[in-house]
Motif scaffolding. Structure first.
Motif, PDB file in Angstrom:
ATOM      1  N   TRP A   4       0.756  -1.355  -0.100  1.00 47.39           N
ATOM      2  CA  TRP A   4       0.045   0.034  -0.084  1.00 47.39           C
ATOM      3  C   TRP A   4       0.715   1.398   0.141  1.00 47.39           C
ATOM      4  O   TRP A   4       0.600   2.342  -0.806  1.00 47.39           O
ATOM      5  N   LEU A   5       1.910   1.305   0.894  1.00 46.02           N
ATOM      6  CA  LEU A   5       2.895   2.510   0.778  1.00 46.02           C
ATOM      7  C   LEU A   5       3.689   2.519  -0.561  1.00 46.02           C
ATOM      8  O   LEU A   5       3.572   3.806  -0.858  1.00 46.02           O
ATOM      9  N   PHE A   6       3.794   1.263  -1.115  1.00 43.52           N
ATOM     10  CA  PHE A   6       4.476   1.530  -2.485  1.00 43.52           C
ATOM     11  C   PHE A   6       3.750   2.169  -3.423  1.00 43.52           C
ATOM     12  O   PHE A   6       4.081   2.996  -4.131  1.00 43.52           O
ATOM     13  N   HIS A   7       2.524   1.796  -3.334  1.00 46.78           N
ATOM     14  CA  HIS A   7       1.552   2.152  -4.290  1.00 46.78           C
ATOM     15  C   HIS A   7       1.064   3.659  -4.261  1.00 46.78           C
ATOM     16  O   HIS A   7       0.638   4.402  -5.265  1.00 46.78           O
ATOM     17  N   ASN A   8       1.159   4.069  -3.083  1.00 46.70           N
ATOM     18  CA  ASN A   8       0.521   5.448  -2.757  1.00 46.70           C
ATOM     19  C   ASN A   8       1.870   6.439  -2.431  1.00 46.70           C
ATOM     20  O   ASN A   8       1.484   7.778  -2.717  1.00 46.70           O
ATOM     21  N   LEU A   9       3.244   5.919  -2.228  1.00 40.71           N
ATOM     22  CA  LEU A   9       4.265   6.846  -2.048  1.00 40.71           C
ATOM     23  C   LEU A   9       4.964   7.007  -3.345  1.00 40.71           C
ATOM     24  O   LEU A   9       5.404   7.979  -3.905  1.00 40.71           O
ATOM     25  N   ASP A  10       5.213   6.012  -4.137  1.00 41.63           N
ATOM     26  CA  ASP A  10       6.134   5.788  -5.261  1.00 41.63           C
ATOM     27  C   ASP A  10       5.438   6.091  -6.478  1.00 41.63           C
ATOM     28  O   ASP A  10       4.518   5.244  -6.732  1.00 41.63           O
ATOM     29  N   PRO A  11       5.492   7.093  -7.187  1.00 39.99           N
ATOM     30  CA  PRO A  11       4.731   7.299  -8.309  1.00 39.99           C
ATOM     31  C   PRO A  11       4.744   6.145  -9.399  1.00 39.99           C
ATOM     32  O   PRO A  11       3.789   6.111 -10.196  1.00 39.99           O
ATOM     33  N   ARG A  12       5.723   5.370  -9.375  1.00 37.83           N
ATOM     34  CA  ARG A  12       5.939   4.362 -10.282  1.00 37.83           C
ATOM     35  C   ARG A  12       4.852   3.255  -9.988  1.00 37.83           C
ATOM     36  O   ARG A  12       4.572   2.348 -10.982  1.00 37.83           O
ATOM     37  N   GLY A  13       4.422   3.324  -8.634  1.00 38.36           N
ATOM     38  CA  GLY A  13       3.439   2.107  -8.366  1.00 38.36           C
ATOM     39  C   GLY A  13       2.064   2.688  -8.491  1.00 38.36           C
ATOM     40  O   GLY A  13       1.183   1.829  -8.097  1.00 38.36           O
ATOM     41  N   TRP A  14       1.704   3.846  -8.522  1.00 35.41           N
ATOM     42  CA  TRP A  14       0.423   4.424  -8.765  1.00 35.41           C
ATOM     43  C   TRP A  14      -0.130   4.233 -10.339  1.00 35.41           C
ATOM     44  O   TRP A  14       0.525   4.598 -11.156  1.00 35.41           O
ATOM     45  N   PHE A  53       7.218  28.873  15.333  1.00 39.09           N
ATOM     46  CA  PHE A  53       8.133  28.578  13.998  1.00 39.09           C
ATOM     47  C   PHE A  53       8.875  26.983  14.534  1.00 39.09           C
ATOM     48  O   PHE A  53       9.032  26.464  13.425  1.00 39.09           O
ATOM     49  N   ALA A  54       9.353  27.339  15.726  1.00 36.46           N
ATOM     50  CA  ALA A  54      10.273  25.950  15.978  1.00 36.46           C
ATOM     51  C   ALA A  54       9.255  24.494  16.107  1.00 36.46           C
ATOM     52  O   ALA A  54       9.789  23.676  15.447  1.00 36.46           O
ATOM     53  N   HIS A  55       8.121  24.605  16.408  1.00 38.44           N
ATOM     54  CA  HIS A  55       7.140  23.543  16.630  1.00 38.44           C
ATOM     55  C   HIS A  55       6.798  23.159  15.320  1.00 38.44           C
ATOM     56  O   HIS A  55       6.799  22.010  14.920  1.00 38.44           O
ATOM     57  N   LEU A  56       6.456  24.186  14.425  1.00 34.39           N
ATOM     58  CA  LEU A  56       5.957  23.827  13.002  1.00 34.39           C
ATOM     59  C   LEU A  56       7.006  23.186  12.258  1.00 34.39           C
ATOM     60  O   LEU A  56       7.041  22.209  11.531  1.00 34.39           O
ATOM     61  N   ASN A  57       8.270  23.677  12.410  1.00 35.49           N
ATOM     62  CA  ASN A  57       9.607  23.066  11.610  1.00 35.49           C
ATOM     63  C   ASN A  57       9.632  21.638  12.355  1.00 35.49           C
ATOM     64  O   ASN A  57      10.099  20.628  11.477  1.00 35.49           O
ATOM     65  N   LEU A  58       9.716  21.365  13.537  1.00 37.08           N
ATOM     66  CA  LEU A  58       9.794  20.222  14.108  1.00 37.08           C
ATOM     67  C   LEU A  58       8.677  18.984  13.521  1.00 37.08           C
ATOM     68  O   LEU A  58       8.826  17.908  13.512  1.00 37.08           O
ATOM     69  N   ALA A  59       7.434  19.679  13.524  1.00 37.78           N
ATOM     70  CA  ALA A  59       6.095  18.910  13.038  1.00 37.78           C
ATOM     71  C   ALA A  59       6.463  18.455  11.463  1.00 37.78           C
ATOM     72  O   ALA A  59       6.459  17.217  10.931  1.00 37.78           O
ATOM     73  N   PHE A  60       7.183  19.379  10.568  1.00 30.59           N
ATOM     74  CA  PHE A  60       7.516  18.971   9.233  1.00 30.59           C
ATOM     75  C   PHE A  60       8.442  18.069   9.180  1.00 30.59           C
ATOM     76  O   PHE A  60       8.572  17.113   8.445  1.00 30.59           O
ATOM     77  N   ALA A  61       9.708  18.182   9.922  1.00 28.25           N
ATOM     78  CA  ALA A  61      10.694  17.353   9.936  1.00 28.25           C
ATOM     79  C   ALA A  61      10.020  15.834  10.119  1.00 28.25           C
ATOM     80  O   ALA A  61      10.781  14.872   9.841  1.00 28.25           O
ATOM     81  N   THR A  62       9.471  15.951  11.316  1.00 32.27           N
ATOM     82  CA  THR A  62       8.820  14.630  11.745  1.00 32.27           C
ATOM     83  C   THR A  62       7.953  13.973  10.677  1.00 32.27           C
ATOM     84  O   THR A  62       8.348  12.736  10.253  1.00 32.27           O
ATOM     85  N   VAL A  63       7.210  14.733   9.836  1.00 34.46           N
ATOM     86  CA  VAL A  63       6.342  14.115   8.994  1.00 34.46           C
ATOM     87  C   VAL A  63       7.185  13.686   7.512  1.00 34.46           C
ATOM     88  O   VAL A  63       7.101  12.469   7.217  1.00 34.46           O
ATOM     89  N   PHE A  64       8.271  14.542   7.377  1.00 34.19           N
ATOM     90  CA  PHE A  64       9.085  13.994   6.275  1.00 34.19           C
ATOM     91  C   PHE A  64      10.191  13.022   6.488  1.00 34.19           C
ATOM     92  O   PHE A  64      10.573  12.306   5.629  1.00 34.19           O
ATOM     93  N   THR A  65      10.491  12.873   7.580  1.00 36.99           N
ATOM     94  CA  THR A  65      11.390  11.874   8.126  1.00 36.99           C
ATOM     95  C   THR A  65      10.570  10.574   8.053  1.00 36.99           C
ATOM     96  O   THR A  65      11.067   9.482   7.621  1.00 36.99           O
ATOM     97  N   ALA A  66       9.288  10.460   8.603  1.00 45.95           N
ATOM     98  CA  ALA A  66       8.628   9.469   8.322  1.00 45.95           C
ATOM     99  C   ALA A  66       8.263   8.947   6.888  1.00 45.95           C
ATOM    100  O   ALA A  66       8.220   7.754   6.617  1.00 45.95           O
ATOM    101  N   GLU A  67       8.045   9.855   6.158  1.00 44.93           N
ATOM    102  CA  GLU A  67       7.895   9.529   4.641  1.00 44.93           C
ATOM    103  C   GLU A  67       9.041   9.024   4.225  1.00 44.93           C
ATOM    104  O   GLU A  67       9.051   7.901   2.980  1.00 44.93           O
ATOM    105  N   PHE A  68      10.201   9.826   4.396  1.00 46.33           N
ATOM    106  CA  PHE A  68      11.527   9.078   3.924  1.00 46.33           C
ATOM    107  C   PHE A  68      11.755   7.588   4.353  1.00 46.33           C
ATOM    108  O   PHE A  68      12.073   6.889   3.513  1.00 46.33           O
ATOM    109  N   LEU A  69      11.538   7.360   5.698  1.00 48.72           N
ATOM    110  CA  LEU A  69      11.478   5.716   6.148  1.00 48.72           C
ATOM    111  C   LEU A  69      10.633   4.864   5.430  1.00 48.72           C
ATOM    112  O   LEU A  69      10.748   3.850   5.169  1.00 48.72           O
ATOM    113  N   ALA A  70       9.230   5.549   5.162  1.00 47.85           N
ATOM    114  CA  ALA A  70       8.416   4.653   4.666  1.00 47.85           C
ATOM    115  C   ALA A  70       8.756   4.281   3.215  1.00 47.85           C
ATOM    116  O   ALA A  70       8.580   3.192   2.701  1.00 47.85           O
TER     117      ALA A  70
END
Length: 253
Positions: A4-14, A53-70
């Motif tokens: 599911w992650l591959f089909h939704n994250l990797d454009p080649r899988g969509w 700004f610090a909290h928002l940056n940390l939130a973005f960093a968390t989301v994009f780190t999770a996306e990278f690991l996924a």
């Protein structure tokens, strides 16, 4: 979950048209993160809101780190030869992956004792990578093919532009170097005027004052119009030809 992650994250899988809703959401988050990095450079906005700004940056960093690991987790679903380890190692061969790593580290830099805000703006390149591998990549592929097919013609236009810049700077140095030594007293000094004139920008901070200098400036400006039009026409013709060939191929299928 991995499929599911591959089909939704990797454009080649969509397999459907366009991009997956998850990638669309990621693009929205990328634009929001870039906007936050831009607003952070404005003291009137940033001052007094450092914690927000610090909290928002940390939130973005968390989301994009999770996306990278996924994406690292699901990349083994790609239809490529080799073991799972080989596919994950191949995953790191992409320059987009290293851009992601740099951006994530730059986002976390304030918490690590540094400030690499400028690198956070590289995140906007992720939009290109998401579109480049999906169904929306047709125009980019044709544009790349057009650039490759007309590379020699484009090289000639760049070479001509370089010669005109040097000749224009030399002519103004000869005509007005003794009159405006601070502006045209040497060829390197005159190069700035030659560049902005040939590219038709003309800031006006440096300009000739003698009749001969103005004649030379007019010739350089006219040549600049032609130099801007040449690569534009070459690329437009090549792109149009490539799109017509693609349409013909799709019609023949």
């Amino acid at each position: 979950m991995r499929q599911w992650l591959f089909h939704n994250l990797d454009p080649r899988g969509w397999t459907r048209r366009g991009m997956s809703p998850l990638n669309v959401a990621l693009i929205v988050l990328i634009l929001a993160a870039v906007a936050l990095a831009i607003l952070e450079t404005e003291p009137e906005i940033f001052r007094g809101r450092e914690a927000l700004f610090a909290h928002l940056n940390l939130a973005f960093a968390t989301v994009f780190t999770a996306e990278f690991l996924a994406r690292l987790y699901c990349c083994v679903e790609r239809d490529e030869p080799g073991s799972n380890l080989a596919k994950r190692l191949h995953f790191f061969a992409s320059p987009w992956v290293w851009i992601d790593i740099i951006v994530i580290l730059a986002t976390l830099s304030p918490y690590l004792g540094g400030n690499l805000l400028i690198f956070r703006l590289l995140r906007i390149l992720r939009i290109v990578s998401l579109a480049n591998l999906g169904r929306l990549s047709g125009a980019l592929v044709e544009l790349r093919a057009a650039l490759h097919a007309r590379r020699y013609e484009l090289f000639i236009t760049v070479a001509l532009a370089g010669m005109l810049i040097i000749l224009g700077a030399t002519a103004l140095y000869w005509a007005e170097g003794h009159i405006q030594p601070d502006k045209f007293g040497s060829i390197p000094r005159a190069l700035w005027w030659s560049v902005v004139t040939l590219t038709t920008i003309g800031y006006g901070d440096v300009s000739p004052i003698t009749p001969l200098g103005k004649i030379i400036a007019g010739m350089v400006a006219i040549a600049g119009v032609g130099m801007v039009a040449m690569p534009t026409g070459i690329l437009a013709a090549a792109f149009s030809e490539a799109m017509q060939q693609r349409t013909a191929r799709e019609r023949d299928r």
